[in-house]
Design an enzyme around this catalytic site. Structure first.
Site, PDB file in Angstrom:
ATOM      1  N   ASP A 141       0.828  -1.210   0.000  1.00 49.09           N
ATOM      2  CA  ASP A 141       0.000   0.000   0.000  1.00 49.09           C
ATOM      3  C   ASP A 141       0.867   1.267   0.000  1.00 49.09           C
ATOM      4  O   ASP A 141       1.997   1.255   0.499  1.00 49.09           O
ATOM      5  CB  ASP A 141      -0.905  -0.017   1.244  1.00 49.09           C
ATOM      6  N   GLY A 196      -0.181   5.418  -4.420  1.00 49.26           N
ATOM      7  CA  GLY A 196      -0.807   6.671  -4.839  1.00 49.26           C
ATOM      8  C   GLY A 196      -0.202   7.858  -4.111  1.00 49.26           C
ATOM      9  O   GLY A 196       0.143   8.882  -4.721  1.00 49.26           O
ATOM     10  N   ASN A 220     -11.074  -2.497  -5.135  1.00 46.62           N
ATOM     11  CA  ASN A 220     -10.326  -1.524  -5.942  1.00 46.62           C
ATOM     12  C   ASN A 220     -10.969  -1.289  -7.317  1.00 46.62           C
ATOM     13  O   ASN A 220     -10.682  -0.287  -7.974  1.00 46.62           O
ATOM     14  CB  ASN A 220      -8.866  -1.949  -6.135  1.00 46.62           C
ATOM     15  N   SER A 230      -7.847  -4.890   5.279  1.00 41.96           N
ATOM     16  CA  SER A 230      -8.470  -4.631   3.961  1.00 41.96           C
ATOM     17  C   SER A 230      -8.845  -5.906   3.196  1.00 41.96           C
ATOM     18  O   SER A 230      -8.553  -6.036   1.997  1.00 41.96           O
ATOM     19  CB  SER A 230      -7.553  -3.742   3.106  1.00 41.96           C
ATOM     20  N   GLU A 247       2.121 -13.400  12.158  1.00 39.68           N
ATOM     21  CA  GLU A 247       2.653 -12.224  12.859  1.00 39.68           C
ATOM     22  C   GLU A 247       2.437 -11.021  11.948  1.00 39.68           C
ATOM     23  O   GLU A 247       2.714 -11.089  10.745  1.00 39.68           O
ATOM     24  CB  GLU A 247       4.156 -12.406  13.129  1.00 39.68           C
TER      25      GLU A 247
HETATM   26  C1  IPE Z   1      -5.388  -2.660  -0.097  1.00 38.95           C
HETATM   27  O1  IPE Z   1      -5.073  -1.329  -0.329  1.00 38.95           O
HETATM   28  C2  IPE Z   1      -5.304  -3.411  -1.371  1.00 38.95           C
HETATM   29  C3  IPE Z   1      -4.004  -3.440  -1.995  1.00 38.95           C
HETATM   30  C4  IPE Z   1      -2.868  -3.031  -1.509  1.00 38.95           C
HETATM   31  C5  IPE Z   1      -4.002  -4.011  -3.289  1.00 38.95           C
HETATM   32  P1  IPE Z   1      -6.198  -0.212  -0.364  1.00 38.95           P
HETATM   33  O2  IPE Z   1      -5.485   1.072  -0.449  1.00 38.95           O
HETATM   34  O3  IPE Z   1      -7.207  -0.502  -1.407  1.00 38.95           O
HETATM   35  O4  IPE Z   1      -6.879  -0.396   1.054  1.00 38.95           O
HETATM   36  P2  IPE Z   1      -7.896   0.549   1.839  1.00 38.95           P
HETATM   37  O5  IPE Z   1      -9.075   0.763   0.940  1.00 38.95           O
HETATM   38  O6  IPE Z   1      -7.177   1.832   2.120  1.00 38.95           O
HETATM   39  O7  IPE Z   1      -8.222  -0.193   3.083  1.00 38.95           O
HETATM   40  C1  IPE Z   2      -1.778   0.233  -3.276  1.00 31.54           C
HETATM   41  O1  IPE Z   2      -1.534   1.590  -3.320  1.00 31.54           O
HETATM   42  C2  IPE Z   2      -2.042  -0.355  -4.633  1.00 31.54           C
HETATM   43  C3  IPE Z   2      -3.438  -0.599  -4.912  1.00 31.54           C
HETATM   44  C4  IPE Z   2      -4.395  -0.583  -4.048  1.00 31.54           C
HETATM   45  C5  IPE Z   2      -3.789  -0.912  -6.271  1.00 31.54           C
HETATM   46  P1  IPE Z   2      -2.710   2.652  -3.289  1.00 31.54           P
HETATM   47  O2  IPE Z   2      -3.102   2.952  -4.691  1.00 31.54           O
HETATM   48  O3  IPE Z   2      -3.795   2.225  -2.397  1.00 31.54           O
HETATM   49  O4  IPE Z   2      -1.940   3.905  -2.686  1.00 31.54           O
HETATM   50  P2  IPE Z   2      -2.509   4.929  -1.613  1.00 31.54           P
HETATM   51  O5  IPE Z   2      -2.930   4.132  -0.423  1.00 31.54           O
HETATM   52  O6  IPE Z   2      -3.651   5.638  -2.256  1.00 31.54           O
HETATM   53  O7  IPE Z   2      -1.342   5.805  -1.336  1.00 31.54           O
HETATM   54 MG    MG Z   3      -4.130   2.471  -0.391  1.00 34.07          MG
END
Ligand code: IPE
Ligand code: IPE
Ligand code: MG
Length: 249
Positions: free
Chosen positions: A19, A22, A67, A193, A204
């Site tokens: 995660d 973005g 997603n 998630s 763990e």
């Molecule tokens: C969880 O990340 C899924 C992946 C890393 C692929 P998200 O960014 O979608 O999770 P939430 O929505 O913040 O919990």
């Molecule tokens: C994880 O990074 C990848 C996916 C969920 C596809 P994010 O896209 O959720 O990145 P943030 O959490 O918005 O920074």
């Molecule tokens: Mg995320």
């Protein structure tokens, strides 16, 4: 470099919620999709690092069913990146097999075909198994398993009284792998998630603020060091576990 890891206690199975892609991009004034590109590049690094450490299973969360609710352009960009991601040399050079868990039918046909061909092309490798959770939802996985089992009961293949934990395990998309020893989540959020809910019953957990594209060798070592500093008790007492370790030695 951080302290030496105990090579005899490397987790057999590491699961990662990758995660923060973005936010990594937005911090640099870039579009979020650049973060996904950087994230996939980093997945190659971390796969090599884990394979070199002797990890047997690496299971990474790349895209959840939830997603799909993101803006269409981001979903499309991600699917496009998956099509071009990871050079096959990564698998050939490291003796790593590639696998997918998730509801594949929801993925574009081109992505389904690409993932399938990667699985076939790497099926003979017996070093580490690298699995990517795409279009994944742990709750959906459990719903799916329940349907499969219910059908068997309906057809008279098994009786409802015979259903046990092992039956459920065998009907999960992850049936062929052991449960994760260590679950890492990057990006600062402290939640699961919808990832491997059943499988992480005794894993763990390790949470860190580092955004996934920045999760490097040092960060991985820190996570494993933390894992190695813990005592896994599986319901027993500290003294019981210490005794078991002594008997094994
Ligand atoms: C969880 O990340 C899924 C992946 C890393 C692929 P998200 O960014 O979608 O999770 P939430 O929505 O913040 O919990
Ligand atoms: C994880 O990074 C990848 C996916 C969920 C596809 P994010 O896209 O959720 O990145 P943030 O959490 O918005 O920074
Ligand atoms: Mg995320």
């Amino acid at each position: 470099m951080t302290a030496e890891l105990d090579k005899t206690r490397i987790p057999q199975h590491i699961a990662i919620i990758m995660d923060g892609n973005g936010r990594w991009a937005m911090d640099r004034g870039l579009d979020r999709t650049f973060g996904h590109k950087a994230g996939l590049d980093n997945l190659e690094n971390v796969t090599t690092l884990c394979s070199n450490l002797g990890v047997k299973y690496l299971t990474v969360y790349a895209f959840s069913i939830e997603n799909f609710d993101r803006p269409a352009y981001e979903v499309e960009a991600l699917m496009g990146l998956v099509l071009s991601f990871i050079k096959m040399d990564l698998f050939h050079n490291n003796n790593v097999s590639f696998h997918v868990v998730g509801d594949r039918d929801r993925l574009p046909k081109s992505v389904q075909d690409k993932l399938r061909s990667m699985e076939e092309e790497t099926a003979m490798y017996d070093g580490m198994a690298m699995t990517i959770a795409m279009s994944y939802s742990s709750k959906q996985e459990l719903v799916n398993a329940t349907k499969l089992i219910a059908r068997k009961v309906q057809n008279g293949e098994m009786s409802a009284d015979d259903i046990n934990e092992e039956t459920i395990r065998q009907h999960l998309w992850t049936s062929w792998m052991p449960d994760p020893d260590l679950l890492i989540r990057t990006g600062g959020e402290v939640r699961i998630s919808n990832y491997l809910l059943w499988q992480c019953a005794y894993s763990e957990f390790y949470f860190c603020d580092t955004y996934w594209p920045d999760f490097n060798e040092e960060a991985l070592h820190k996570a494993i060091e933390s894992y190695q500093s813990r005592q896994r008790r599986f319901g027993k007492t500290e003294a019981q576990v210490e005794e078991e370790v002594k008997v094994k030695k």
